[in-house]
Write an enzyme that holds these catalytic residues in place. Structure first.
Site, short mmCIF file in Angstrom:
data_model
loop_
_atom_site.label_atom_id
_atom_site.label_comp_id
_atom_site.label_asym_id
_atom_site.label_seq_id
_atom_site.Cartn_x
_atom_site.Cartn_y
_atom_site.Cartn_z
N SER A 91 0.85 -1.19 0.00
CA SER A 91 0.00 0.00 0.00
C SER A 91 0.88 1.24 0.00
O SER A 91 2.06 1.19 0.37
CB SER A 91 -0.92 0.01 1.22
OG SER A 91 -0.16 -0.05 2.42
N GLU A 182 5.80 4.88 0.51
CA GLU A 182 5.71 3.57 1.16
C GLU A 182 7.01 3.38 1.93
O GLU A 182 7.75 4.34 2.13
CB GLU A 182 5.42 2.46 0.14
CG GLU A 182 6.34 2.45 -1.07
CD GLU A 182 7.61 1.63 -0.85
OE1 GLU A 182 7.53 0.41 -0.73
OE2 GLU A 182 8.70 2.24 -0.81
N MET A 183 7.31 2.15 2.39
CA MET A 183 8.43 2.01 3.32
C MET A 183 9.36 0.83 3.04
O MET A 183 10.18 0.48 3.89
CB MET A 183 7.90 1.89 4.76
CG MET A 183 7.07 3.07 5.20
SD MET A 183 6.63 3.05 6.95
CE MET A 183 8.20 3.47 7.70
N GLU A 184 9.27 0.21 1.85
CA GLU A 184 10.03 -1.01 1.65
C GLU A 184 10.83 -1.13 0.35
O GLU A 184 11.87 -1.79 0.31
CB GLU A 184 9.09 -2.23 1.73
CG GLU A 184 8.59 -2.58 3.11
CD GLU A 184 7.39 -1.76 3.54
OE1 GLU A 184 7.13 -1.70 4.75
OE2 GLU A 184 6.71 -1.19 2.67
N ASP A 207 -4.37 5.62 0.92
CA ASP A 207 -4.78 6.89 1.50
C ASP A 207 -4.16 8.03 0.69
O ASP A 207 -3.16 7.82 -0.01
CB ASP A 207 -4.38 7.00 2.97
CG ASP A 207 -2.88 6.84 3.17
OD1 ASP A 207 -2.21 7.87 3.37
OD2 ASP A 207 -2.37 5.71 3.11
#
Length: 238
Positions: A91, A182-184, A207
Site C-alpha cells: 500500500s 511507502e516504506m520497503e 490513502d
C-alpha cells in the site's frame, strides 16, 4: 535449510514470490487465489506459503513493515532459497491529486534518504531501480487485463510518524518528484541489484495526503484484489 528468520526447507519456495507486508494479507491471497497451498514458514508469524496459480508454482510471503524487515527476508530468500523474482505488493499514500485511493501503481524507481543501501554495500545513490523486465511484463499484463496501472516514482521512507523538523511532504515532492510514499521498495531493489536478482513493486493507493481519503485496516487487508490479480498473472508470465 532454515535461516534465523525463515524455517522453510530447501526447495520449499517457488522461483517467484509475491510479498505483501501484512502476514494476514499473505494468508488472504493464498486462501483466495492459490491452489494446493502449503504453509512453509511461520517464524514470528511472518507467514509464507507455496502452491500453484493456474498450474504454475508460486509463493506468497509477508515482508513485515519497513526496510530493515523486507531487507532481511528478501536477502534470505534470494541467498538461501533460490528465489529469483520478488514482486512486492503493498500500500502507499498518494502525494498527488492524480493518484486516488484504490488506484494501482507500479514503481519505476524508489527514492529514499535511508542509509540502507550505503550500509549494505556502499551504494551512495538515493534512487534505485526495479527490474526492467518484470516491470515490462506487469505493464503488458495490465494492458491485456484492462487494468489501469500507473508507473510512478515512489518515496521509501524510514519514518512513518515524522517529527516537528521533518521535511513537509509537499516540499519533498517538489524537491524529488515522488508521487507516493511507502516504506520497503528501496531496500528490496538494493538487495536484488547487489545479488543479481529481480524485484518489482506494485502498490495500491490506500490513502491520500492530498484529499485525506483513506481505506480502513480491514480494507487494506482484503480489498487489494485488482493488484493481487495483476501480480499473479504477471508472476506466472516471468
Amino acid at each position: 535449510m532454515a535461516t534465523p528468520h525463515i524455517n522453510a526447507n530447501t526447495g520449499d519456495f517457488a522461483k517467484t514470490i509475491l510479498m505483501p507486508g501484512d502476514p494476514l494479507r499473505a494468508q488472504f491471497i493464498t486462501e483466495n487465489f492459490i491452489d494446493n497451498p502449503q504453509l512453509v514458514t511461520s517464524v514470528r508469524n511472518v507467514l509464507g506459503f507455496t502452491g500453484t496459480y493456474k498450474g504454475v508454482p508460486i509463493s506468497v510471503m509477508a515482508s513485515g513493515m519497513g526496510m530493515p524487515s523486507i531487507g532481511i527476508y528478501s536477502y534470505e530468500l534470494f541467498q538461501f532459497y533460490g528465489v529469483e523474482n520478488i514482486i512486492r505488493i503493498g500500500s502507499a499514500g498518494s502525494y498527488t491529486s492524480q493518484l486516488k485511493v484504490k488506484d494501482v501503481v507500479l514503481a519505476n524507481s524508489a527514492y529514499s534518504t535511508s542509509s540502507y543501501a550505503q550500509v549494505h554495500n556502499g551504494e551512495t545513490s538515493h534512487e534505485l531501480l526495479p527490474s526492467e523486465h518484470i516491470n515490462e511484463v506487469i505493464l503488458a499484463k495490465a494492458q491485456e487485463l484492462d487494468i489501469k496501472c500507473t508507473p510512478c516514482k515512489v518515496y521509501s521512507s524510514d519514518v512513518f510518524y515524522g517529527g516537528p523538523n521533518s521535511e513537509p511532504w509537499q516540499q519533498l515532492r517538489e524537491r524529488t518528484g515522488v508521487d507516493c510514499v511507502e516504506m520497503e521498495s528501496f531496500a528490496l531493489f538494493q538487495n536484488a541489484r547487489v545479488m543479481g536478482k529481480n524485484a518489482a513493486c506494485l502498490l495500491t493507493i490506500s490513502d491520500s495526503l492530498v484529499d485525506f481519503t483513506a481505506m480502513s485496516a480491514e480494507e487494506r487487508q482484503t480489498s487489494f484484489r485488482t493488484m493481487m490479480h495483476l501480480a499473479l498473472e504477471s508472476a506466472i508470465a516471468l
